[in-house]
Write a protein that holds these residues in place. Structure first.
Motif, PDB file in Angstrom:
ATOM      1  N   ALA A   5      33.100  -3.922  59.224  1.00  0.00           N
ATOM      2  CA  ALA A   5      33.694  -2.624  59.565  1.00  0.00           C
ATOM      3  C   ALA A   5      35.221  -2.673  59.399  1.00  0.00           C
ATOM      4  N   MET A   6      35.824  -3.794  59.730  1.00  0.00           N
ATOM      5  CA  MET A   6      37.282  -3.930  59.581  1.00  0.00           C
ATOM      6  C   MET A   6      37.674  -3.899  58.099  1.00  0.00           C
ATOM      7  N   VAL A   7      36.902  -4.555  57.248  1.00  0.00           N
ATOM      8  CA  VAL A   7      37.177  -4.536  55.810  1.00  0.00           C
ATOM      9  C   VAL A   7      37.015  -3.112  55.278  1.00  0.00           C
ATOM     10  N   ALA A   8      35.990  -2.404  55.743  1.00  0.00           N
ATOM     11  CA  ALA A   8      35.799  -1.015  55.323  1.00  0.00           C
ATOM     12  C   ALA A   8      36.991  -0.159  55.758  1.00  0.00           C
ATOM     13  N   LYS A   9      37.477  -0.381  56.961  1.00  0.00           N
ATOM     14  CA  LYS A   9      38.646   0.369  57.452  1.00  0.00           C
ATOM     15  C   LYS A   9      39.876   0.040  56.617  1.00  0.00           C
ATOM     16  N   PHE A  10      40.012  -1.218  56.225  1.00  0.00           N
ATOM     17  CA  PHE A  10      41.097  -1.662  55.345  1.00  0.00           C
ATOM     18  C   PHE A  10      41.115  -0.803  54.073  1.00  0.00           C
ATOM     19  N   PHE A  11      39.937  -0.595  53.473  1.00  0.00           N
ATOM     20  CA  PHE A  11      39.867   0.194  52.250  1.00  0.00           C
ATOM     21  C   PHE A  11      40.031   1.689  52.515  1.00  0.00           C
ATOM     22  N   ARG A  12      39.578   2.187  53.646  1.00  0.00           N
ATOM     23  CA  ARG A  12      39.769   3.610  53.964  1.00  0.00           C
ATOM     24  C   ARG A  12      41.254   3.946  54.057  1.00  0.00           C
ATOM     25  N   ALA A  13      42.048   3.025  54.573  1.00  0.00           N
ATOM     26  CA  ALA A  13      43.489   3.272  54.655  1.00  0.00           C
ATOM     27  C   ALA A  13      44.105   3.413  53.268  1.00  0.00           C
ATOM     28  N   LEU A  14      43.478   2.800  52.279  1.00  0.00           N
ATOM     29  CA  LEU A  14      43.979   2.865  50.902  1.00  0.00           C
ATOM     30  C   LEU A  14      43.302   3.957  50.082  1.00  0.00           C
ATOM     31  N   ASP A  61      43.448   7.100  50.008  1.00  0.00           N
ATOM     32  CA  ASP A  61      44.159   8.357  49.801  1.00  0.00           C
ATOM     33  C   ASP A  61      45.153   8.195  48.645  1.00  0.00           C
ATOM     34  N   PRO A  62      45.114   9.069  47.643  1.00  0.00           N
ATOM     35  CA  PRO A  62      46.026   8.935  46.507  1.00  0.00           C
ATOM     36  C   PRO A  62      47.503   8.921  46.899  1.00  0.00           C
ATOM     37  N   THR A  63      47.877   9.732  47.881  1.00  0.00           N
ATOM     38  CA  THR A  63      49.292   9.750  48.296  1.00  0.00           C
ATOM     39  C   THR A  63      49.690   8.411  48.900  1.00  0.00           C
ATOM     40  N   ARG A  64      48.836   7.836  49.737  1.00  0.00           N
ATOM     41  CA  ARG A  64      49.167   6.536  50.326  1.00  0.00           C
ATOM     42  C   ARG A  64      49.267   5.456  49.252  1.00  0.00           C
ATOM     43  N   THR A  77      53.567  11.322  57.906  1.00  0.00           N
ATOM     44  CA  THR A  77      52.220  11.047  58.430  1.00  0.00           C
ATOM     45  C   THR A  77      51.559   9.927  57.641  1.00  0.00           C
ATOM     46  N   HIS A  78      51.677   9.976  56.321  1.00  0.00           N
ATOM     47  CA  HIS A  78      51.094   8.913  55.489  1.00  0.00           C
ATOM     48  C   HIS A  78      51.786   7.573  55.744  1.00  0.00           C
ATOM     49  N   LEU A  79      53.101   7.593  55.878  1.00  0.00           N
ATOM     50  CA  LEU A  79      53.830   6.351  56.162  1.00  0.00           C
ATOM     51  C   LEU A  79      53.439   5.792  57.527  1.00  0.00           C
TER      52      LEU A  79
END
Length: 125
Positions: free
Chosen positions: A20-29, A31-34, A64-66
């Motif tokens: 779940a932590m690895v999945a969250k790692f990728f969710r943070a990335l 977003d195209p703007t992020r 917000t993205h930062l």
């Protein structure tokens, strides 16, 4: 097909919380703007204003993205007088972005045809 030094299953944590932590790692990335902000911040620190100019969104959206990237540990903020500079905290982020771009390019046809993952929403100014 390339050879790997370890089976794929061995690369992920065994416990559900680790996966779940690895999945969250990728969710943070995810977003195209992020991703654009991370790439912009790879080589040198930048102010929010410079980030706004680079991505072309309103200051509040960029902040917000930062903040998301900072909360997840990808970037750090450093104050210098009245200005705050943001920078990538780990040089491995550059490797990750280069690898992701390469994998995406190699799989561009499949990614374009994928109907199970919705396209990213267009950014709002």
């Amino acid at each position: 097909m390339s050879q790997r030094s370890a089976p794929i299953g061995a690369l992920l944590p065994i416990e559900d919380e680790g996966v779940a932590m690895v999945a969250k790692f990728f969710r943070a990335l995810a977003d195209p703007t992020r991703l654009r902000l991370l790439e912009f911040l790879l080589h040198e620190p930048h102010t929010v204003g410079e980030c706004v100019t680079h991505v072309g969104l309103a200051q509040g959206r960029v902040s917000t993205h930062l903040a998301c990237l900072a909360d997840c540990g990808y970037v750090a903020a450093r104050r210098d007088g009245r200005r705050t500079f943001h920078q990538v905290t780990d040089p491995r982020v550059a490797d990750l972005i280069v690898l992701a771009r390469s994998l995406a390019a190699d799989n561009a046809t499949a990614l374009a045809a994928c109907v199970r993952i919705a396209p990213a929403p267009r950014p709002e100014g």
